[in-house]
Design an enzyme around this catalytic site. Structure first.
Site: not given
Ligand code: GLC
Length: 564
Positions: A98, A206, A264, A336-337
């Site tokens: 990540d 991320d 992402e 995980h979100d």
């Molecule tokens: C992304 C991650 C999430 C995190 C956010 C800030 O969306 O997947 O878990 O809280 O970024 O890093």
């Protein structure tokens, strides 16, 4: 150009703190992962994506990194990491890290130096701004603009030491890095090269569509009933995002063996995704888009909206069509979100949990793109029965609860109802390995309670049951590896307006697949326009007895194959 290897790949996501705890401190770790690698290898996946393991104060469970080139002691050491990487490679899999570089932790040395003085050489590495003109610094409303943070509260934190504010789109312990500054970018690229030289096989990036911001940082529109303005239009997919990702590609990926990069991008549109993933532009391989996980949300953040299947199909169908010729899709229900998909779009009751989890898996894996499996999804793990706000650990859930109940006048029970359905901790309860205490996750006290249904739903039981969700996922993954049509076939949506059935065909050369999933607890007959053509077709996969005349059982999914 040859088709890249990741077209054929399936990725498995590990959330390390919840996967397996080897040392009994209640928190998963790298040695725990090493001990459980055979579970993942036996599933047949090609790649493991590890959520963050670098040194971190853990304000956002590791998405707040204070040293990008070391392992958090909670998870182990660099030596453990090297051993894990070798063990993954030994099993013929690859490992993706990540990459969390929209922001660092406020405890990172870069930020510590940046905050030390107005004339610090690293001052410009973050977004520092004075108070709004005419306002007294540090008083309510004096923030440089009106943006709210994703986790509740203002996106600005006042720092009395220098009398200025810094920007944090996420928590105040996650200050945004200033990608306008080329030193920041070079430092990030150097760090990425260090990991790749160590042997990792790519990155999941991320919130990487947040790195380029409108540098004037204008106020955002304020939704009714909200205390803050919406900054997203000014920090998502900003003016230099493509430029930065292309530069990263040149500095980090060019000249290396093909790796996997997945970006992402919460706000990405199809047109932008085509540009981000067009191989000729050399930016990233694929993006995580969010439209299909927002279908049960609406204008009021504190209301639950039911899944409307035609809308879901409309979204995923458009993404399939949009990236058919240029670029590539990633495919996911869970991470995980996100809450657990079987509780969200399926039926997690004892009667239909297994069947609906399989149906959802088959629909996803038969789309064109690279599928992602999130730990526990292959067991049909469900949302958790959180009794009160005290059961949550997630900074987002706690922040939203406080903002909604203390500042926006919502009743705590209403907010809890929504958090139970949507909260990120649903995905983060410990992995359920067996029916021993704490689900075999830890010998200590887990950092987040184990879902009490672990006595039924666990990896050991699933491995022993040929009809489990786990063995069904193995079959889906094997089918992708054996059948080029699953990887390369074109995609045609059928019955787009049907409220219960999700149906489509895939075609590659002379092989065609027909996939029909029943998203309901009722028997439904599919009236297909091309029914006769499928009369003698082979039923390759089903999660219930073979249907007659496409009359599907509740939550049934079928995959037929024929040769043209
Ligand atoms: C992304 C991650 C999430 C995190 C956010 C800030 O969306 O997947 O878990 O809280 O970024 O890093």
């Amino acid at each position: 150009m040859d088709n890249p290897w990741w077209h054929r790949a399936v990725v498995y996501q590990i959330y390390p703190r919840s996967f397996a705890d080897a040392d009994g401190d209640g928190m998963g770790d790298l040695r725990g992962i090493i001990a459980r690698l055979d579970h993942i290898a036996a599933l047949g996946v090609d790649v493991i994506w590890l959520s963050p393991i670098c040194t971190s104060p853990q304000d956002d469970n590791g998405y707040d990194i204070s040293d990008y080139q070391d392992i958090d002691p909670l998870f182990g050491t660099l030596a453990d990491f090297d051993e894990l990487l070798a063990a993954v490679h030994d099993r013929g899999m690859r490992l993706v890290m990540d990459l969390v570089v929209n922001h660092s932790s406020d405890e990172h040395a870069w930020f510590q130096q940046s905050r030390a003085a107005l004339n610090s050489p690293k001052r410009d590495w973050y977004w520092w701004r004075p108070a709004r003109a005419g306002m007294e610094p540090g008083t309510p409303g004096a923030e440089p603009n009106n943006w709210g943070s994703v986790f509740g509260g203002s996106a600005w934190e006042y720092d009395p030491a220098t009398g200025e504010y810094y920007l944090h789109i996420f928590s105040r312990k996650q200050p945004d890095l200033n990608w306008e500054n080329s030193e920041v970018r070079e430092a990030v690229y150097a760090m990425m090269n260090w990991w790749l030289d160590r042997g990792v096989d790519g990155f999941r990036m991320d919130v990487i569509d947040h790195i380029s911001k409108d540098t004037s940082l204008p106020d955002g529109a304020v939704p009714q009933g909200s205390l803050y303005g919406v900054g997203a239009p000014h920090y998502m997919n900003g003016p230099r995002n493509h430029e930065f990702l292309h530069e990263m590609h040149e500095r980090v990926f060019a000249g290396r063996e093909p790796l996997l990069t997945v970006a992402e991008m919460p706000g990405v549109t199809i047109d932008e995704a085509i540009r981000y993933t067009d191989p000729a532009r050399r930016e990233v391989d694929m993006v995580f888009q969010f439209e299909h996980v927002f279908v049960d949300r609406g204008p009021d953040p504190w209301l639950l909206y039911p899944l409307r299947l035609p809308v879901l199909k409309g979204i995923l169908g458009r993404w399939q069509a949009g990236l058919a010729d240029v670029g590539w899709n990633s495919l996911y229900w869970n991470n995980h979100d996100q809450p657990r998909v079987v509780s969200r779009y399926g039926d997690d009751s004892p009667e239909f949990r297994v069947r609906s989890a399989k149906m959802l898996g088959a629909i996803l894996h038969l789309h064109r793109g690279t599928p992602y499996v999130y730990q526990g999804e292959e067991l049909g793990m469900t949302n958790a029965p959180f009794a009160s706000i005290a059961d949550f650990r997630d900074i987002e859930a706690l922040g939203h609860f406080a903002q909604a109940t203390e500042h926006e006048g919502h009743a705590p029970e209403d907010v809890l109802t929504v958090l139970r359905a949507r909260g990120r901790d649903n995905a983060r309860t410990p992995m359920q390995w067996d029916d021993s205490p704490q689900a075999g996750f830890t010998s200590g006290t887990p950092w987040l309670a184990v879902n009490p249904n672990y006595t039924d739903i666990n990896a050991a039981a699933a491995a022993a049951d040929p009809d489990s969700v786990y063995h069904f996922y193995r079959k889906l993954i094997a089918l992708r590896h054996e059948e080029p049509v699953v990887v390369y076939g074109d995609f045609t949506m059928l019955l787009p307006d049907h409220e219960q059935l999700y149906a489509f065909t895939r075609r590659h050369d002379d092989v065609e697949l027909l996939v029909i999933g029943n998203f309901s607890g009722e028997r439904v007959r599919a009236d297909l326009p091309s029914a006769e053509a499928w009369a003698g077709a082979e039923l390759v996969v089903s999660n219930a007895p073979a249907p007659t005349d496409f009359d599907l059982e509740p939550w049934q999914v079928v995959i037929y194959r024929r040769r043209a």
